[in-house]
Design a protein around this motif. Sequence first.
Motif, PDB file in Angstrom:
ATOM      1  N   ARG A  95      18.326  13.125  50.559  1.00  0.00           N
ATOM      2  CA  ARG A  95      17.416  14.284  50.053  1.00  0.00           C
ATOM      3  C   ARG A  95      17.955  15.426  50.786  1.00  0.00           C
ATOM      4  O   ARG A  95      18.123  15.105  52.115  1.00  0.00           O
ATOM      5  CB  ARG A  95      16.109  13.940  50.579  1.00  0.00           C
ATOM      6  N   ALA A  96      18.371  16.584  50.144  1.00  0.00           N
ATOM      7  CA  ALA A  96      19.025  17.575  50.676  1.00  0.00           C
ATOM      8  C   ALA A  96      18.498  18.758  50.807  1.00  0.00           C
ATOM      9  O   ALA A  96      17.512  18.983  50.036  1.00  0.00           O
ATOM     10  CB  ALA A  96      20.380  17.524  49.958  1.00  0.00           C
ATOM     11  N   GLN A  97      19.000  19.380  51.982  1.00  0.00           N
ATOM     12  CA  GLN A  97      18.550  20.967  52.108  1.00  0.00           C
ATOM     13  C   GLN A  97      19.552  21.693  52.380  1.00  0.00           C
ATOM     14  O   GLN A  97      20.461  21.214  53.290  1.00  0.00           O
ATOM     15  CB  GLN A  97      17.330  21.110  53.170  1.00  0.00           C
ATOM     16  N   ILE A  98      19.731  22.917  52.000  1.00  0.00           N
ATOM     17  CA  ILE A  98      20.922  23.900  52.453  1.00  0.00           C
ATOM     18  C   ILE A  98      20.248  25.428  52.430  1.00  0.00           C
ATOM     19  O   ILE A  98      19.264  25.609  51.830  1.00  0.00           O
ATOM     20  CB  ILE A  98      21.733  24.134  51.398  1.00  0.00           C
ATOM     21  N   ILE A  99      20.634  25.844  53.442  1.00  0.00           N
ATOM     22  CA  ILE A  99      20.332  27.426  53.863  1.00  0.00           C
ATOM     23  C   ILE A  99      21.907  27.849  53.993  1.00  0.00           C
ATOM     24  O   ILE A  99      22.543  27.411  54.990  1.00  0.00           O
ATOM     25  CB  ILE A  99      19.597  27.616  55.084  1.00  0.00           C
ATOM     26  N   LYS A 100      22.088  28.797  52.980  1.00  0.00           N
ATOM     27  CA  LYS A 100      23.526  29.764  52.932  1.00  0.00           C
ATOM     28  C   LYS A 100      23.393  31.141  53.580  1.00  0.00           C
ATOM     29  O   LYS A 100      22.444  31.900  52.796  1.00  0.00           O
ATOM     30  CB  LYS A 100      24.263  29.348  51.635  1.00  0.00           C
ATOM     31  N   ARG A 101      24.267  31.758  54.015  1.00  0.00           N
ATOM     32  CA  ARG A 101      24.054  33.094  54.536  1.00  0.00           C
ATOM     33  C   ARG A 101      25.289  33.830  53.645  1.00  0.00           C
ATOM     34  O   ARG A 101      26.396  33.498  53.668  1.00  0.00           O
ATOM     35  CB  ARG A 101      24.464  33.291  56.146  1.00  0.00           C
ATOM     36  N   ASP A 102      24.696  34.908  52.779  1.00  0.00           N
ATOM     37  CA  ASP A 102      25.871  35.721  52.158  1.00  0.00           C
ATOM     38  C   ASP A 102      26.421  36.543  53.046  1.00  0.00           C
ATOM     39  O   ASP A 102      25.879  37.239  53.830  1.00  0.00           O
ATOM     40  CB  ASP A 102      24.845  36.556  51.212  1.00  0.00           C
ATOM     41  N   ARG A 103      27.664  36.411  53.112  1.00  0.00           N
ATOM     42  CA  ARG A 103      28.450  36.903  53.978  1.00  0.00           C
ATOM     43  C   ARG A 103      28.553  38.616  53.748  1.00  0.00           C
ATOM     44  O   ARG A 103      28.887  39.353  54.688  1.00  0.00           O
ATOM     45  CB  ARG A 103      29.978  36.385  53.962  1.00  0.00           C
ATOM     46  N   THR A 104      28.295  39.218  52.564  1.00  0.00           N
ATOM     47  CA  THR A 104      28.324  40.544  52.479  1.00  0.00           C
ATOM     48  C   THR A 104      27.045  41.198  53.055  1.00  0.00           C
ATOM     49  O   THR A 104      26.972  42.602  53.243  1.00  0.00           O
ATOM     50  CB  THR A 104      28.708  40.776  51.044  1.00  0.00           C
ATOM     51  N   ASN A 105      25.902  40.688  52.769  1.00  0.00           N
ATOM     52  CA  ASN A 105      24.695  41.375  52.987  1.00  0.00           C
ATOM     53  C   ASN A 105      23.722  40.757  54.028  1.00  0.00           C
ATOM     54  O   ASN A 105      22.789  41.202  54.389  1.00  0.00           O
ATOM     55  CB  ASN A 105      23.829  41.746  51.916  1.00  0.00           C
ATOM     56  N   GLY A 106      24.290  39.338  54.498  1.00  0.00           N
ATOM     57  CA  GLY A 106      23.162  38.544  55.460  1.00  0.00           C
ATOM     58  C   GLY A 106      22.290  37.859  54.771  1.00  0.00           C
ATOM     59  O   GLY A 106      21.442  37.231  55.758  1.00  0.00           O
ATOM     60  N   VAL A 107      22.061  38.023  53.601  1.00  0.00           N
ATOM     61  CA  VAL A 107      20.824  37.259  53.005  1.00  0.00           C
ATOM     62  C   VAL A 107      20.793  35.712  53.107  1.00  0.00           C
ATOM     63  O   VAL A 107      21.995  35.271  52.853  1.00  0.00           O
ATOM     64  CB  VAL A 107      20.331  38.001  51.338  1.00  0.00           C
ATOM     65  N   LEU A 108      19.828  35.273  53.319  1.00  0.00           N
ATOM     66  CA  LEU A 108      19.817  33.764  53.507  1.00  0.00           C
ATOM     67  C   LEU A 108      19.422  33.140  52.185  1.00  0.00           C
ATOM     68  O   LEU A 108      18.342  33.627  51.572  1.00  0.00           O
ATOM     69  CB  LEU A 108      18.872  33.282  54.668  1.00  0.00           C
ATOM     70  N   TRP A 109      20.051  32.249  51.688  1.00  0.00           N
ATOM     71  CA  TRP A 109      19.773  31.501  50.307  1.00  0.00           C
ATOM     72  C   TRP A 109      19.465  30.224  50.504  1.00  0.00           C
ATOM     73  O   TRP A 109      20.443  29.373  51.116  1.00  0.00           O
ATOM     74  CB  TRP A 109      20.969  32.038  49.409  1.00  0.00           C
ATOM     75  N   ALA A 110      18.386  29.580  49.838  1.00  0.00           N
ATOM     76  CA  ALA A 110      18.178  28.118  50.319  1.00  0.00           C
ATOM     77  C   ALA A 110      18.015  27.210  49.319  1.00  0.00           C
ATOM     78  O   ALA A 110      17.702  27.933  47.864  1.00  0.00           O
ATOM     79  CB  ALA A 110      16.620  28.112  51.124  1.00  0.00           C
ATOM     80  N   GLY A 111      18.153  25.965  49.224  1.00  0.00           N
ATOM     81  CA  GLY A 111      17.777  25.033  48.523  1.00  0.00           C
ATOM     82  C   GLY A 111      17.233  23.852  48.812  1.00  0.00           C
ATOM     83  O   GLY A 111      17.274  23.582  50.110  1.00  0.00           O
ATOM     84  N   SER A 112      16.216  23.234  48.190  1.00  0.00           N
ATOM     85  CA  SER A 112      15.627  21.996  48.564  1.00  0.00           C
ATOM     86  C   SER A 112      15.684  20.833  47.409  1.00  0.00           C
ATOM     87  O   SER A 112      15.502  21.151  46.402  1.00  0.00           O
ATOM     88  CB  SER A 112      14.393  22.270  48.892  1.00  0.00           C
ATOM     89  N   ASP A 113      15.554  19.613  47.926  1.00  0.00           N
ATOM     90  CA  ASP A 113      15.987  18.304  46.944  1.00  0.00           C
ATOM     91  C   ASP A 113      14.654  18.026  46.164  1.00  0.00           C
ATOM     92  O   ASP A 113      13.672  17.790  46.790  1.00  0.00           O
ATOM     93  CB  ASP A 113      16.533  17.332  47.785  1.00  0.00           C
ATOM     94  N   GLY A 114      14.846  18.029  44.830  1.00  0.00           N
ATOM     95  CA  GLY A 114      13.856  17.505  44.136  1.00  0.00           C
ATOM     96  C   GLY A 114      13.521  15.958  43.911  1.00  0.00           C
ATOM     97  O   GLY A 114      12.626  15.421  43.462  1.00  0.00           O
ATOM     98  N   ARG A 115      14.695  15.498  44.691  1.00  0.00           N
ATOM     99  CA  ARG A 115      14.831  13.938  44.753  1.00  0.00           C
ATOM    100  C   ARG A 115      13.745  13.173  45.561  1.00  0.00           C
ATOM    101  O   ARG A 115      13.170  12.085  45.531  1.00  0.00           O
ATOM    102  CB  ARG A 115      16.242  13.484  45.240  1.00  0.00           C
ATOM    103  N   ALA A 116      13.139  14.079  46.646  1.00  0.00           N
ATOM    104  CA  ALA A 116      12.443  13.637  47.465  1.00  0.00           C
ATOM    105  C   ALA A 116      10.600  13.291  47.109  1.00  0.00           C
ATOM    106  O   ALA A 116      10.571  13.868  45.910  1.00  0.00           O
ATOM    107  CB  ALA A 116      12.014  14.643  48.834  1.00  0.00           C
TER     108      ALA A 116
END
Length: 116
Positions: A95-116
């Motif tokens: 079961r995964a979760q990710i938070i990614k930071r956009d290097r150009t504008n600093g915006v955080l982009w997230a995802g969460s697992d539907g397998r949970a």
Amino acid sequence: YNDTNELHSTISNMGGNMQPQGHVQLTIDMIAGGLDPQAAIDFPRFCIADGTKDGLIQFEGGVDEEEIVKLEVMGHKLQHGVLSSLTDTRCTFGRAQIIKRDRTNGVLWAGSDGRA
């Protein structure tokens, strides 16, 4: 990011033997595959069940059958389509979760697992 040492993302993937395998798959999906966090999480996974080099490889539904056949021809022990529908418990694949930071504008982009 390798060129600036900035944070690329935080990745978690619970699931016993699947944990390190999931981390690698998610990282490759985002960096080499160019997927966003949610797409990387939703992408079909595989799991070496006991975590050893000779272990049974389980594939989530949606993995390209041609690729699975190539692995069978090479002599790998495989199990196809493990609990592949959204209504099944697919905890084999973590079961995964990710938070990614956009290097150009600093915006955080997230995802969460539907397998949970």
